[in-house]
Enzyme design. Structure first.
Site, mmCIF file in Angstrom:
data_model
loop_
_atom_site.group_PDB
_atom_site.id
_atom_site.type_symbol
_atom_site.label_atom_id
_atom_site.label_comp_id
_atom_site.label_asym_id
_atom_site.label_seq_id
_atom_site.Cartn_x
_atom_site.Cartn_y
_atom_site.Cartn_z
ATOM 1 N N CYS A 90 70.172 -13.271 -40.148
ATOM 2 C CA CYS A 90 71.080 -12.227 -40.626
ATOM 3 C C CYS A 90 71.266 -12.389 -42.131
ATOM 4 O O CYS A 90 70.824 -13.373 -42.729
ATOM 5 C CB CYS A 90 72.437 -12.307 -39.925
ATOM 6 S SG CYS A 90 73.330 -13.837 -40.264
ATOM 7 N N CYS A 148 72.745 -15.632 -43.367
ATOM 8 C CA CYS A 148 71.832 -16.773 -43.530
ATOM 9 C C CYS A 148 71.294 -16.808 -44.952
ATOM 10 O O CYS A 148 71.216 -17.876 -45.578
ATOM 11 C CB CYS A 148 70.669 -16.667 -42.548
ATOM 12 S SG CYS A 148 71.120 -16.835 -40.819
ATOM 13 N N ASP A 197 65.358 13.185 -59.294
ATOM 14 C CA ASP A 197 64.008 13.529 -59.724
ATOM 15 C C ASP A 197 63.909 15.056 -59.639
ATOM 16 O O ASP A 197 64.737 15.697 -58.987
ATOM 17 C CB ASP A 197 62.999 12.845 -58.786
ATOM 18 C CG ASP A 197 61.592 13.342 -58.998
ATOM 19 O OD1 ASP A 197 61.141 13.336 -60.161
ATOM 20 O OD2 ASP A 197 60.938 13.731 -58.018
ATOM 21 N N ASP A 241 61.329 11.614 -54.267
ATOM 22 C CA ASP A 241 60.398 11.797 -53.156
ATOM 23 C C ASP A 241 59.034 11.172 -53.390
ATOM 24 O O ASP A 241 58.183 11.195 -52.512
ATOM 25 C CB ASP A 241 60.203 13.297 -52.874
ATOM 26 C CG ASP A 241 59.310 13.963 -53.919
ATOM 27 O OD1 ASP A 241 59.455 13.634 -55.116
ATOM 28 O OD2 ASP A 241 58.482 14.796 -53.531
ATOM 29 N N ASP A 283 59.065 7.249 -57.975
ATOM 30 C CA ASP A 283 60.515 7.079 -57.834
ATOM 31 C C ASP A 283 60.894 5.779 -57.128
ATOM 32 O O ASP A 283 62.066 5.396 -57.119
ATOM 33 C CB ASP A 283 61.111 8.248 -57.037
ATOM 34 C CG ASP A 283 60.871 9.593 -57.704
ATOM 35 O OD1 ASP A 283 61.016 9.668 -58.934
ATOM 36 O OD2 ASP A 283 60.520 10.554 -56.995
#
Length: 725
Positions: free
Chosen positions: A23, A26, A426, A618, A622
């Site tokens: 997790c 940790c 963007d 997209d 980016d």
């Protein structure tokens, strides 16, 4: 903890893979262990990528000592490898299998509680409950015992320790009741308590592992852009070689449709190269002899000979990969409220349980009452509702989001979305539709618009060029003419014979080279792309092509501004185009002709001003900015790399979903906090009552069940959330 070093001291960096982390807690614990070492300047551990980076003074520490420190903290370190960022899926598969087995074994234990409201009194006998619980407690729950042991060694309270203590108490008490009932004098069993807690916490671990794998896949997708082999031109022959063997000065052959393997310079040929991965713009760029090309971009038209300028490991794409890696490493998940409370809650519960036992034993010398009260404290403290609080709200919230067309990667994305006050967009494919469309036609002669469009589209038959697709789309319902002697001139246009007439379609340079006079109004007011149509030497039409705004974009910007969110446009497109779009949408700040590194730097600048920033994009270009932003938001029709680097994905190309994503994230986080309140309310009220003997283990278990009912019911209310049209 960053340690100060003098300017003349040299440092070195060690990278390594980490296994055994279950997790985000940790990763945080390992980072603290490494950071506390005097021979390490800084340490950074990334749970999402299963990796670590250590910076140290030159010669003060070596890799073996770092690996030993990692092992001492309870994990395993290994050499970094681009092929081992993700395992083969075994860890996630094991979690799935363990969860399914745990659910199957736990279900018969909770059936009596489901039957009780129906006045059906059925339950398994004690011995069969014992048999069903053993594998859940000690095989599936072994990971929690291991985590608890590590936490104890480092004197830290964790969720693992809380789970191990609470479930062990319930299990041990039930075992004594099953086999030695005379010791305690009660017939109440709590096997289902331990099994349910382990199953719920395991479900949360599975969600974290899925989020981790999604994050790491962004880097794998970036790496897949470059082919593993290239055509080396040597002594006039083309030889297929591994790109790792290439060195500066080698010459490569890149055929049409192939990716350019490494950074370099064009030595032979003239052609168009798609640089969408760098700029996000669909229009290809003309490359001549001497022009630089980038590894991972696509050669669209003709055979090119490229001279290698640097190895793939040092190229532009490698730099972008490193930017994404570093940005993701810098986005350590916010320490969850549960973990913060658990670090205090665990030792407090242990102290209360110990005091309860010894106080009852000392004052009354009643070992049975001392044991009952102590177990009641541990049972009421067992985090059943705590285990439900976050997963149920996440399920309800993400389910409602998915119905609305919004995908959140994890609870961290939900939490961060509530704080966003600055959006960076963007342009191409985000604010716009990412495909040029013919927006207007100016006719200079006597021919009809439909005929001129037919001639232009006929020239473009069979071409995959974005401009060609715009013409073919506009003439979709037309029967196109046959064309002869078609010739495409990269960076200029296309020409051919249509119905025995010489037809040209291209830009001003194309017309100038053909000796065609351009009408006086020309293209002085044109923003974007354009093409002139010439028939037998006479300019007949001017087609204006525009990457149009999405229909919902203007309304989305208004909605976001109503929330007090600042909106900026950062694009790789030309300055005039960006200025035009920014003015139309009344955006706050505009940046044009931005590289991936430039976008990343812009995000850094905004964050340094104390803003909580989301990046919306997209494309591959980016990805670094999406990963670096506090929240990365990807368009669902965008590249896989953008979606994997982002924390939020919009399934529909509708930017109004960002508004609703923020509203839903606020509702979900509010629901989680309410759930945690009820979980801790019952603990806070029940523990003192259990300690003084007013709660038996059975009543304590009932209080736990009641808190779970509150939590589940509250989450169910969230699941009814809907977008308001």
């Amino acid at each position: 903890m960053n340690k100060q070093i003098s300017h003349n001291e040299q440092t070195e960096t060690f990278r390594f893979q980490v296994s055994g982390m279950t997790c985000a807690g940790c990763a945080g614990r390992l980072q603290r262990v490494l950071d506390e070492r005097p021979d390490i300047i800084t340490a950074q551990v990334n749970f999402a990528l299963g990796s670590g980076v250590v910076s140290a003074l030159m010669g003060k520490i070596d890799q073996s000592r770092i690996f030993a420190a990692v092992k001492e903290a309870g994990f395993e370190a290994s050499e970094p490898s681009k092929n081992t960022m993700l395992d083969d899926g075994k860890s996630l598969s094991k979690l799935y299998i363990d969860l399914v087995v745990s659910v199957i074994l736990t279900f018969p234990l909770v059936l009596p509680m489901l039957f009780h409201p129906l006045n059906i009194h059925w339950h398994l006998d004690a011995f069969n409950q014992f048999l069903l619980t053993i594998p859940v407690q000690f095989y599936i729950g072994a990971r929690f015992y291991k985590g608890a042991w590590i936490a104890l060694k480092h004197a830290r309270g964790t969720m693992d320790l809380l789970v191990a203590l609470g479930t062990s108490a319930a299990f041990a008490f039930s075992v004594v009741v099953t086999f030695w009932p005379e010791v305690i004098g009660t017939s109440d069993l709590y096997f289902e308590t331990s099994a349910v807690v382990i199953t719920l916490i395991l479900f949360g671990r599975m969600l974290e592992e899925k989020a981790r794998r999604g994050t790491a896949k962004a880097l794998e997708s970036l790496m897949s852009l470059v082919p593993e082999e290239a055509l080396l031109l040597k002594d006039g022959k083309e030889i297929l070689v591994a790109i790792d063997s290439l060195k500066a000065g080698d010459e490569l052959v890149v055929k049409p449709g192939q990716a350019i393997p490494v950074d370099g310079f064009v030595r032979e040929g003239v052609g168009e190269v798609s640089e969408a991965m760098l700029t996000g713009e669909p229009m290809p760029v003309l490359k001549r002899v001497g022009d630089a090309v980038t590894g991972g971009t696509i050669n669209n038209t003709t055979r090119l000979v490229v001279e290698v300028s640097q190895k793939s490991s040092s190229g532009r794409l490698a730099q972008i990969i490193e930017l994404v890696r570093n940005a993701q490493a810098g986005q350590a998940p916010v320490q969850k409220l549960v973990d913060k409370v658990a670090s205090v809650f665990v030792p407090v519960v242990l102290v209360i349980a110990g005091l309860t036992f010894f106080t009852w034993w000392g004052l009354s010398e009643n070992i049975e009452q001392a044991m009952l009260s102590t177990v009641s404290v541990l049972v009421i403290a067992c985090p059943c509702a705590l285990g439900l609080a976050t997963p149920t709200a996440i399920l309800a919230g993400t389910g409602a989001a998915a119905r609305a067309g919004i995908l959140f990667r994890d609870v961290d994305a939900l939490q961060k979305m509530t704080k966003v006050n600055h959006l960076v967009f963007d342009k191409t494919g985000t604010l716009t539709i990412a495909m040029p469309k013919i927006s207007s036609v100016t006719i200079f002669g006597e021919q009809s618009e439909s005929l001129l469009l037919n001639y232009a589209a006929s020239l473009q038959k069979g071409s995959e060029h974005p401009i060609a697709q715009a013409f073919l789309s506009a003439a979709d319902d037309m029967e196109l003419h046959q064309v002869k002697e078609v010739k495409a001139v990269p960076g200029r246009g296309v020409e051919g014979i249509v119905e025995n007439k010489k037809v040209l379609l291209g830009n001003t340079k194309f017309l100038n080279e053909a000796g065609v006079d351009i009408p006086s109004d020309g293209t002085s007011e044109v923003i974007g792309s354009y093409s002139f149509l010439v028939i037998d030497g006479q300019c007949e039409a001017l087609f204006i092509l525009e990457d149009k705004l999405r229909d919902e974009t203007p309304e989305a910007i208004v909605m976001l501004k109503d929330l007090g969110i600042q909106t900026d446009l950062v694009s790789g497109d030309h300055r005039d185009v960006v200025k035009h779009v920014g003015q139309v949408l009344e955006l706050d700040h505009l940046k044009a002709e931005m590289t991936p590194e430039g976008k990343l730097s812009y995000i850094d600048d905004v964050k340094s001003q104390g803003r909580f920033v989301a990046m919306v994009g997209d494309g591959i270009n980016d990805a670094p900015a999406l990963a670096k932003a506090d929240v990365g938001i990807a368009m669902g029709q965008g590249t896989d790399i953008a979606k994997e680097a982002a924390a939020v994905t919009l399934l529909r190309p509708d930017l109004r979903l960002i508004y609703w994503a923020k509203k839903l994230s606020e509702a979900t986080m509010r629901n989680i906090k309410q759930n945690l309140f009820w979980a801790f309310f019952f603990n806070g009220l029940g523990i003192p009552l259990a300690a003084v003997g007013y709660l038996s283990p059975m009543i304590a278990g009932g209080a736990m069940a009641l808190s779970s009912v509150f939590v589940v019911s509250n989450a169910w209310l969230l699941s009814r959330w809907r977008v308001k049209r």
